[in-house]
Structure formats: structure tokens, C-alpha cells
Scaffold this motif. Structure first.
Motif, short mmCIF file in Angstrom:
data_model
loop_
_atom_site.label_atom_id
_atom_site.label_comp_id
_atom_site.label_asym_id
_atom_site.label_seq_id
_atom_site.Cartn_x
_atom_site.Cartn_y
_atom_site.Cartn_z
N LEU A 1 0.83 -1.21 0.00
CA LEU A 1 0.00 0.00 0.00
C LEU A 1 0.86 1.26 0.00
O LEU A 1 0.54 2.25 -0.66
N PHE A 2 1.97 1.21 0.74
CA PHE A 2 2.85 2.39 0.78
C PHE A 2 3.52 2.59 -0.58
O PHE A 2 3.73 3.72 -1.03
N VAL A 3 3.84 1.48 -1.24
CA VAL A 3 4.40 1.57 -2.60
C VAL A 3 3.41 2.26 -3.53
O VAL A 3 3.78 3.12 -4.33
N SER B 1 -5.73 9.66 -3.36
CA SER B 1 -5.07 8.36 -3.51
C SER B 1 -5.61 7.36 -2.50
O SER B 1 -5.77 6.17 -2.81
N GLN B 2 -5.90 7.82 -1.28
CA GLN B 2 -6.46 6.93 -0.27
C GLN B 2 -7.83 6.41 -0.70
O GLN B 2 -8.13 5.22 -0.53
N LEU B 3 -8.66 7.29 -1.25
CA LEU B 3 -9.97 6.85 -1.73
C LEU B 3 -9.82 5.86 -2.89
O LEU B 3 -10.58 4.89 -2.99
N LEU C 1 -8.81 2.47 -1.39
CA LEU C 1 -9.97 1.80 -0.81
C LEU C 1 -10.85 1.18 -1.88
O LEU C 1 -11.32 0.04 -1.75
N THR C 2 -11.07 1.93 -2.96
CA THR C 2 -11.90 1.42 -4.05
C THR C 2 -11.23 0.24 -4.74
O THR C 2 -11.89 -0.74 -5.09
N GLY C 3 -9.91 0.33 -4.93
CA GLY C 3 -9.19 -0.78 -5.55
C GLY C 3 -9.22 -2.03 -4.70
O GLY C 3 -9.40 -3.14 -5.21
N PRO D 1 -9.86 2.94 7.81
CA PRO D 1 -10.55 1.95 6.96
C PRO D 1 -9.62 1.25 5.98
O PRO D 1 -9.85 0.08 5.63
N ILE D 2 -8.55 1.93 5.55
CA ILE D 2 -7.60 1.27 4.65
C ILE D 2 -6.91 0.11 5.35
O ILE D 2 -6.81 -1.00 4.81
N MET D 3 -6.47 0.31 6.59
CA MET D 3 -5.79 -0.75 7.32
C MET D 3 -6.73 -1.91 7.62
O MET D 3 -6.36 -3.08 7.48
#
Length: 264
Positions: free
Chosen positions: A101-103, A157-159, A162-164, A247-249
Motif C-alpha cells: 500500500l505504501f508503494v 489516492s487513499q480513496l 480503498l476502491t481498488g 478503513p484502509i488498514m
């Protein structure tokens, strides 16, 4: 390890550079969009001096800056993640000694820097020559706006991430990605400034991260939000950045437990 992540920024920048002609044509497309919205709002204003606190000069600048900001923060991380999940290459990513995710965030940053230098910058210059855009003269406005733009990139990018990641659960999230793109353009204030939304919808937007992507930075840039309140607005962007990490984590943790490979 951090130097490895910086390499992902550099590699994505160089990759985008190989297709720079596509972005030169994109400048023309964005200029046409800005022109269409400029003449539309000019007709809406008519003889009125202000609408919802916007002067025509502020609205013109808002349109130009909002669309050029979109050129900066836009990316397809959601589609890239979904493709990794569908073709099974996500399995190889998970065993490598870095955070997947950080990449992706670093790749989004590399693409954003490319867009800033070769898309947003030249595009804004051309738009200023074509339309009566009034840029702020205070260097402090430019500095805080640039910082806010970086948060716009990270939040968008965070959104996208999450969608991906939803592809882990729905297998085909193409419709979700299209819906997300429409929602971001509409509710972030690119198409219509949030000040023109109905009262109940405007209040709802205050509890959602979309306004932090476009509307809040553009309001500071155009002078609609005074500099005395700009740092508070920046703080709100920072809050949304950290809130969206949660929510990402949780999604990433749940997704890794149900991974199965569809491709060969």
C-alpha cells in the motif's frame, strides 16, 4: 528501506515521462473544459455582482485552479490495484519486503509530481493567457496552497486505494470505480462549488472527505477563505488523511485473509 520507496517515486515519474505527449494533449482538453465552464458561469452571473459569495473573477479563478488541481491529484491507483488482484500478481507483491500500500502511495506521488511539472504548471499558464484568471500575489497563499495540494493528492489516492481493495470482495469493481470517480468530481467541488449545494447537502459534505480534495484548497487560493482561516482548513485536510488510514488498514487486513487468485 526509505530509499527504496523513493525509487518508486522516481520510476513512476520516468514512466509517465515516456508518455508525456498524452499529457500535452490533455492540457488542451482541460483548457476546453475550463473555457466551457467559464462561459457557462459568465452567463449564469449575468449582471449579478456575486453569487453565493463568489464574484465572477473569483469563480473564473476557482474553475481554472480546480480543474488544474484535478490534473495534479488524479491517478488510477484503484484500477492498478484491482488489476493486480484479478490477475493474481498481488500474491507476488505480498511476499516482497515492502509495504504494498505504501508503494502505491509513492507511485501516486511520483505521478502527481510529473503532472504538477508537465501538466498542471503549463496548463495553468496557458489558461491564464486565455481567460481572466487572477492569481494571488501573496507568497504565503501559494505556499499553503501547495501544501494543501499535497494533501489533496494523498486523500484522493487513499480513496482510490480503498476502491481498488474492494476487488478482493466483489471481484469486479469496475462499476464502483466509475461511481467513485463521479462522486469525487461532483462532491469535491470540481463541477460545482460546494457553496451552491442545497443546505442539507452542504452540511453533509462537511462530514465527508470530498471537500478536502478540491473545494477547500481552491477556496483558500481564490481568497474566499481568508488566510487567517487557512491553517484551520489545512488541519482539516490532515485530519481526513489520518482518518482514512483506519478503513484502509482494516480493509487491507480483511482482504489478505480472503485472497484467492483468479488468473493463471
Amino acid at each position: 528501506m526509505m530509499s527504496a520507496y523513493l525509487d518508486f517515486i522516481r520510476i513512476r515519474f520516468l514512466t509517465m515521462l515516456a508518455y508525456r505527449v498524452n499529457y500535452y494533449s490533455g492540457i488542451v482538453i482541460y483548457a476546453i473544459n475550463i473555457g466551457a465552464y467559464y462561459f457557462l458561469w459568465k452567463a449564469i452571473f449575468g449582471s449579478a455582482e456575486t453569487l453565493q459569495g463568489f464574484t465572477l473573477a473569483q469563480m473564473t479563478t476557482y474553475i481554472a485552479v480546480s480543474w488544474m488541481a484535478r490534473a495534479f491529484y488524479f491517478n488510477n491507483l484503484d484500477r492498478e490495484i484491482a488489476n493486480d488482484i484479478r490477475d493474481g500478481s498481488i500474491a507476488m507483491q505480498l511476499i516482497r519486503p515492502y509495504s504494498y500500500l505504501f508503494v502505491k502511495m509513492m507511485q501516486g506521488l511520483g505521478e502527481g509530481l510529473f503532472r504538477l511539472i508537465l501538466f498542471m504548471g503549463p496548463g495553468l499558464l496557458i489558461v491564464c493567457l486565455l481567460f481572466p484568471v487572477k492569481l494571488p500575489k501573496d507568497p504565503a497563499v501559494w505556499i499553503i496552497y501547495f501544501i494543501m495540494l499535497m494533501f489533496s493528492l494523498f486523500i484522493n489516492s487513499q480513496l482510490n486505494i480503498l476502491t481498488g481493495l474492494a476487488a478482493f470482495f466483489v471481484e469486479n469493481n469496475e462499476g464502483m470505480m466509475r461511481m467513485k470517480r463521479v462522486l469525487v468530481d461532483l462532491f469535491s467541488g470540481v463541477l460545482i462549488p460546494i457553496a451552491f449545494f442545497p443546505g442539507w447537502l452542504k452540511s453533509t459534505m462537511e462530514w465527508l472527505p470530498f471537500q478536502a480534495i478540491t473545494y477547500l484548497p481552491s477556496a483558500v487560493f481564490t481568497g474566499r477563505t481568508p488566510m487567517s482561516e487557512a491553517w484551520g482548513v489545512l488541519g482539516l485536510q490532515a485530519v481526513w488523511f489520518f482518518v482514512l488510514l483506519v478503513p484502509i488498514m482494516f480493509t487491507w487486513r480483511a482482504a489478505r485473509k480472503r485472497l484467492f487468485v483468479q488468473g493463471g
